[in-house]
Write a protein that holds these residues in place. Structure first.
Motif, short mmCIF file in Angstrom:
data_model
loop_
_atom_site.label_atom_id
_atom_site.label_comp_id
_atom_site.label_asym_id
_atom_site.label_seq_id
_atom_site.Cartn_x
_atom_site.Cartn_y
_atom_site.Cartn_z
N ILE A 39 0.84 -1.20 0.00
CA ILE A 39 0.00 0.00 0.00
C ILE A 39 0.87 1.25 0.00
O ILE A 39 0.67 2.17 -0.79
CB ILE A 39 -0.95 0.00 1.21
CG1 ILE A 39 -1.96 -1.15 1.09
CG2 ILE A 39 -1.68 1.34 1.32
CD1 ILE A 39 -2.87 -1.29 2.29
N ILE A 40 1.86 1.28 0.88
CA ILE A 40 2.73 2.46 0.99
C ILE A 40 3.50 2.67 -0.31
O ILE A 40 3.57 3.79 -0.84
CB ILE A 40 3.69 2.31 2.18
CG1 ILE A 40 2.90 2.33 3.49
CG2 ILE A 40 4.73 3.43 2.17
CD1 ILE A 40 3.72 2.00 4.72
N PHE A 41 4.07 1.60 -0.84
CA PHE A 41 4.87 1.73 -2.06
C PHE A 41 4.03 2.24 -3.22
O PHE A 41 4.41 3.19 -3.92
CB PHE A 41 5.51 0.38 -2.41
CG PHE A 41 6.33 0.40 -3.67
CD1 PHE A 41 7.61 0.92 -3.66
CD2 PHE A 41 5.81 -0.08 -4.87
CE1 PHE A 41 8.38 0.95 -4.82
CE2 PHE A 41 6.58 -0.06 -6.03
CZ PHE A 41 7.86 0.46 -6.00
N TYR A 42 2.88 1.63 -3.43
CA TYR A 42 2.09 1.99 -4.62
C TYR A 42 1.34 3.31 -4.44
O TYR A 42 1.05 3.99 -5.44
CB TYR A 42 1.15 0.85 -4.99
CG TYR A 42 1.90 -0.28 -5.67
CD1 TYR A 42 2.36 -0.11 -6.98
CD2 TYR A 42 2.20 -1.46 -5.01
CE1 TYR A 42 3.09 -1.11 -7.61
CE2 TYR A 42 2.93 -2.46 -5.64
CZ TYR A 42 3.36 -2.28 -6.93
OH TYR A 42 4.10 -3.27 -7.56
N VAL A 43 1.04 3.70 -3.23
CA VAL A 43 0.47 5.04 -3.01
C VAL A 43 1.50 6.11 -3.38
O VAL A 43 1.18 7.12 -4.03
CB VAL A 43 0.02 5.21 -1.55
CG1 VAL A 43 -0.21 6.69 -1.22
CG2 VAL A 43 -1.28 4.45 -1.31
N LEU A 51 1.90 6.14 -7.22
CA LEU A 51 0.77 6.82 -7.86
C LEU A 51 0.82 8.32 -7.60
O LEU A 51 0.47 9.11 -8.49
CB LEU A 51 -0.55 6.22 -7.36
CG LEU A 51 -0.86 4.81 -7.84
CD1 LEU A 51 -2.10 4.27 -7.15
CD2 LEU A 51 -1.06 4.79 -9.37
N SER A 52 1.23 8.71 -6.41
CA SER A 52 1.32 10.14 -6.10
C SER A 52 2.33 10.83 -7.00
O SER A 52 2.09 11.92 -7.52
CB SER A 52 1.72 10.33 -4.63
OG SER A 52 0.75 9.78 -3.76
N PHE A 53 3.48 10.20 -7.18
CA PHE A 53 4.51 10.74 -8.09
C PHE A 53 3.95 10.87 -9.50
O PHE A 53 4.18 11.88 -10.18
CB PHE A 53 5.73 9.82 -8.08
CG PHE A 53 6.77 10.17 -9.10
CD1 PHE A 53 7.70 11.17 -8.85
CD2 PHE A 53 6.82 9.50 -10.32
CE1 PHE A 53 8.68 11.49 -9.80
CE2 PHE A 53 7.79 9.81 -11.27
CZ PHE A 53 8.71 10.81 -11.00
N SER A 54 3.23 9.86 -9.94
CA SER A 54 2.70 9.87 -11.30
C SER A 54 1.65 10.97 -11.49
O SER A 54 1.71 11.74 -12.45
CB SER A 54 2.07 8.51 -11.63
OG SER A 54 2.99 7.47 -11.39
N ALA A 80 8.35 5.61 -12.20
CA ALA A 80 8.28 5.58 -10.74
C ALA A 80 8.53 4.18 -10.19
O ALA A 80 9.14 4.02 -9.13
CB ALA A 80 6.91 6.10 -10.28
N LEU A 81 8.04 3.16 -10.89
CA LEU A 81 8.29 1.78 -10.46
C LEU A 81 9.78 1.47 -10.49
O LEU A 81 10.34 0.88 -9.56
CB LEU A 81 7.52 0.81 -11.35
CG LEU A 81 6.00 0.87 -11.28
CD1 LEU A 81 5.38 -0.01 -12.35
CD2 LEU A 81 5.50 0.47 -9.90
N TRP A 82 10.42 1.85 -11.58
CA TRP A 82 11.87 1.63 -11.73
C TRP A 82 12.66 2.38 -10.66
O TRP A 82 13.54 1.81 -10.01
CB TRP A 82 12.27 2.07 -13.13
CG TRP A 82 13.74 2.20 -13.38
CD1 TRP A 82 14.68 1.22 -13.31
CD2 TRP A 82 14.43 3.39 -13.78
NE1 TRP A 82 15.92 1.71 -13.63
CE2 TRP A 82 15.80 3.04 -13.94
CE3 TRP A 82 14.04 4.70 -14.04
CZ2 TRP A 82 16.76 3.98 -14.32
CZ3 TRP A 82 14.99 5.63 -14.43
CH2 TRP A 82 16.33 5.27 -14.56
N LEU A 83 12.33 3.66 -10.44
CA LEU A 83 13.05 4.47 -9.46
C LEU A 83 12.84 3.93 -8.04
O LEU A 83 13.76 3.95 -7.22
CB LEU A 83 12.60 5.93 -9.54
CG LEU A 83 13.02 6.70 -10.79
CD1 LEU A 83 12.37 8.08 -10.80
CD2 LEU A 83 14.53 6.80 -10.90
#
Length: 284
Positions: free
Chosen positions: A159-163, A166-169, A195-198
């Protein structure tokens, strides 16, 4: 059989861990892994970007073109390849680790940038922003890790990672005119991929490598524009508006060089991505 880099990355995306220590590898190994994964992500960004530009009204609504046109080469490089990546990494990648000081700094920067919208006086903004950063660091940095934070990051890593991803995106929707913001799920797909890569690079190799990766990505994309501003007699920012028959010889050579740069980069990325995928298939 040893795990492939792509396999490790895909497993991370399925189950990201925010509390494991960064991988202890040499700088050369970290650089190689970061750039190899970048090749695959660059191809995805190019495909997605090409799809997005086919949507009616998107290309003309992009705000970055006008901003780039008004910047000097030095301002452009500093903003796109240094300042922007550093701020975004501090805000969106530092909080991927459960250190209170990381989250405090990220939140302080968010407040600082938010105040800029309401406080036009730089001196006032600087005083308030500096005070906020100092106060947060003082209150939060007395313990390097917060027990509560560590518990949350252990219990809800996905949850933390993907939030955060998504926020960055979604932040990058501000690159476009508000008239097309309804298309946000499509417009920010390239930033989602990056963002996933970074996020993976930051957690596996450390914050410094995430900043380098972000700066490298932005720098590689803006390099043709930078050289055009420096070397062309008539700035060529949009090839669709250029009459090739009227170009001077230096401009023709520059345009040909930019074309070779783009084609060479695309071919190199395709080869590296092909090798990466084949390594992953063999490791299955």
């Amino acid at each position: 059989m040893p795990r492939s880099l792509l396999g490790t990355y895909l497993r991370f995306l399925r189950s990201p861990s925010l509390t494991d220590e960064p991988e202890q590898v040499s700088g050369g190994e970290a650089l190689k892994a970061t750039l190899r994964l970048y090749a695959l992500h660059l191809l995805m960004v190019i495909v997605l970007g090409g799809f997005i530009t086919q949507i009616s009204g998107i290309e003309d609504s992009h705000q970055l073109t006008q901003i780039i046109e008004n910047m000097s080469p030095i301002e452009l490089f500093a903003t796109v390849a240094i300042i922007g990546p550093l701020l975004e990494e501090c805000i969106f990648r530092l909080p991927l680790r459960p250190f209170a000081v990381n989250i405090a700094l990220a939140l302080s920067l968010v407040v600082l940038l938010g105040l800029q919208l309401f406080l036009p006086a730089p001196s006032t903004l600087l005083v308030i922003g500096t005070a906020l950063v100092a106060l947060n660091l003082y209150l939060w940095a007395r313990r390097s890790r917060s027990t509560v934070l560590n518990s949350l990051y252990t219990k809800y890593p996905r949850i933390i990672f993907y939030v955060i991803v998504l926020s960055f995106s979604i932040l990058h929707i501000t690159n476009f005119d508000p008239a097309v913001w309804a298309l946000v799920p499509l417009l920010v797909l390239p930033q989602l991929v990056i963002a996933l890569w970074l996020g993976f690079v930051r957690l596996r190799y450390g914050f410094g490598w995430a900043f380098f990766a972000h700066a490298f990505h932005n720098g590689a994309l803006v390099l043709p524009v930078l050289f055009t501003k420096l070397l062309s007699s008539s700035t060529i920012l949009n090839i669709d508006e250029v009459d090739l028959r009227s170009l001077s010889l230096p401009d023709t050579i520059l345009l040909a060089g930019i074309g070779l740069y783009n084609i060479g980069g695309l071919v190199l990325a395709a080869v590296v991505a092909w090798v990466l995928i084949n390594e992953w298939k063999r490791a299955q």
